[in-house]
Design a protein around this motif. Structure first.
Motif, PDB file in Angstrom:
ATOM      1  N   VAL A  83      75.231 -21.071  66.560  1.00 53.97           N
ATOM      2  CA  VAL A  83      75.228 -20.567  67.938  1.00 53.97           C
ATOM      3  C   VAL A  83      76.411 -19.629  68.158  1.00 53.97           C
ATOM      4  CG1 VAL A  83      74.102 -22.652  68.812  1.00 53.97           C
ATOM      5  CG2 VAL A  83      76.604 -22.513  68.791  1.00 53.97           C
ATOM      6  N   LEU A  84      76.389 -18.932  69.285  1.00 57.39           N
ATOM      7  CA  LEU A  84      77.518 -18.077  69.667  1.00 57.39           C
ATOM      8  C   LEU A  84      78.762 -18.928  69.936  1.00 57.39           C
ATOM      9  CD1 LEU A  84      75.929 -15.488  72.122  1.00 57.39           C
ATOM     10  CD2 LEU A  84      77.019 -14.978  69.936  1.00 57.39           C
ATOM     11  N   PRO A  85      79.935 -18.419  69.603  1.00 55.52           N
ATOM     12  CA  PRO A  85      81.178 -19.167  69.858  1.00 55.52           C
ATOM     13  C   PRO A  85      81.626 -19.025  71.311  1.00 55.52           C
ATOM     14  CG  PRO A  85      81.682 -17.102  68.764  1.00 55.52           C
ATOM     15  CD  PRO A  85      80.177 -17.180  68.843  1.00 55.52           C
ATOM     16  N   SER A  86      80.767 -19.445  72.206  1.00 49.96           N
ATOM     17  CA  SER A  86      81.027 -19.368  73.646  1.00 49.96           C
ATOM     18  C   SER A  86      81.333 -20.765  74.176  1.00 49.96           C
ATOM     19  CB  SER A  86      79.802 -18.782  74.366  1.00 49.96           C
ATOM     20  OG  SER A  86      79.721 -19.197  75.698  1.00 49.96           O
TER      21      SER A  86
ATOM     22  N   MET B  18      79.537 -19.054  65.512  1.00 48.96           N
ATOM     23  CA  MET B  18      80.011 -17.746  65.078  1.00 48.96           C
ATOM     24  C   MET B  18      79.064 -16.660  65.571  1.00 48.96           C
ATOM     25  SD  MET B  18      79.078 -17.740  61.005  1.00 48.96           S
ATOM     26  CE  MET B  18      79.901 -16.173  60.802  1.00 48.96           C
ATOM     27  N   LYS B  19      79.616 -15.491  65.800  1.00 43.73           N
ATOM     28  CA  LYS B  19      78.813 -14.369  66.270  1.00 43.73           C
ATOM     29  C   LYS B  19      78.070 -13.731  65.099  1.00 43.73           C
ATOM     30  CE  LYS B  19      79.178  -9.803  68.351  1.00 43.73           C
ATOM     31  NZ  LYS B  19      78.526  -9.160  67.183  1.00 43.73           N
ATOM     32  N   GLY B  20      76.792 -13.484  65.285  1.00 42.82           N
ATOM     33  CA  GLY B  20      76.002 -12.793  64.273  1.00 42.82           C
ATOM     34  C   GLY B  20      75.979 -11.300  64.532  1.00 42.82           C
ATOM     35  N   PRO B  21      75.213 -10.549  63.767  1.00 41.45           N
ATOM     36  CA  PRO B  21      74.375 -11.052  62.683  1.00 41.45           C
ATOM     37  C   PRO B  21      75.177 -11.423  61.437  1.00 41.45           C
ATOM     38  CG  PRO B  21      74.208  -8.668  62.833  1.00 41.45           C
ATOM     39  CD  PRO B  21      75.029  -9.102  64.002  1.00 41.45           C
ATOM     40  N   VAL B  22      74.579 -12.283  60.629  1.00 35.67           N
ATOM     41  CA  VAL B  22      75.221 -12.787  59.420  1.00 35.67           C
ATOM     42  C   VAL B  22      74.518 -12.174  58.209  1.00 35.67           C
ATOM     43  CG1 VAL B  22      75.581 -14.870  58.041  1.00 35.67           C
ATOM     44  CG2 VAL B  22      75.948 -14.930  60.503  1.00 35.67           C
TER      45      VAL B  22
END
Length: 254
Positions: A157-160, A180-184
């Motif tokens: 998920v987003l690190p929010s 973590m923020k994507g894209p990966v």
């Protein structure tokens, strides 16, 4: 004035292209984060709050929008449906930028399975023996929890702070969260699969720009199934799959 609904990274390229011939633009994103990404571009009005149908109609009327470009995410169906309806009501030219799909590239691979919706996932997931990676985001985690799977599910998920608070309240364990923020990229996707000994991965068809190609290739190369939530078919009067082409079309209208 031109209205631009932004929900993908390509929105920056579209706005940059529009800036070649106009600054008379209203930009709308659903988040403050989206606003941060676009602060160096030129526009007259910026909205960073989600708009329902009523809010969108009010914006169109108040700012005398003549052309509305919908560059929202392929899975943001509500804003797209509202945009089409609002444009019909006010006689506004609606133009859609659609991020190209990537699943056709893998249509003959037995490990790439496209399903209609989340409910259609259960028969497949129930047969998986081992850990499952969920990369579809936080909004549908509750549906996956509702399957009551015996498998361990890792949610990326987003690190929010808000996202983390919400999913922790749902009962997701800290050990089962990758924030973590994507894209990966491909290598990191392979790393996640190996680290968690994943036996399946769930994703959306968010195109190359959204990292879907690298997720699918990682799944295929590690011989695990990639379950893809398919896109809902929509009919558009004007749809473009290239940022350059949509900007060229708008410049012609101007």
């Amino acid at each position: 004035m031109i209205g631009l609904i932004v929900g993908t990274s390509e929105g920056k390229n579209i706005l940059s292209g529009l800036n070649e011939f106009t600054e008379d633009i209203l930009v709308s994103t659903a988040t403050a984060y989206g606003a941060e990404l676009l602060r160096d571009y030129k526009y007259k009005v910026f909205n960073d709050k989600p708009l329902d149908l009523g809010g969108l109609m009010q914006v169109i009327k108040h700012h005398d929008i003549k052309i509305l470009i919908d560059a929202s995410h392929p899975y943001a169906l509500e804003i797209t449906e509202n945009a089409i309806e609002a444009c019909k009501v006010y006689g506004v030219q609606y133009v859609r930028y659609e991020r190209p799909s990537i699943t056709e590239n893998f249509k003959d691979n037995k490990n790439v399975i496209v399903v209609e919706d989340y409910d259609s996932l259960y028969p497949y997931l129930s047969k998986v023996e081992g850990c499952i990676l969920n990369t579809t985001g936080s909004r549908n985690i509750e549906k996956i929890i509702g399957f009551k799977l015996k498998n361990r599910v890792i949610h990326r998920v987003l690190p929010s702070i808000k996202v983390l608070e919400d999913i922790l309240e749902l009962g997701v364990r800290v050990d089962d969260i990758v924030a973590m923020k994507g894209p990966v990229g491909y290598e990191l996707n392979c790393g996640f699969i190996k680290e968690y000994k994943a036996k399946a991965i769930i994703m959306k068809d968010s195109g190359i720009q959204g990292g879907t190609y690298d997720k699918i290739k990682a799944a295929v190369d590690n011989n695990i199934p990639a379950f893809i939530i398919g896109r809902k078919d929509m009919e558009y009067s004007n749809v473009f799959y290239s940022e350059l082409e949509i900007v060229k079309f708008i410049s012609g209208l101007m």
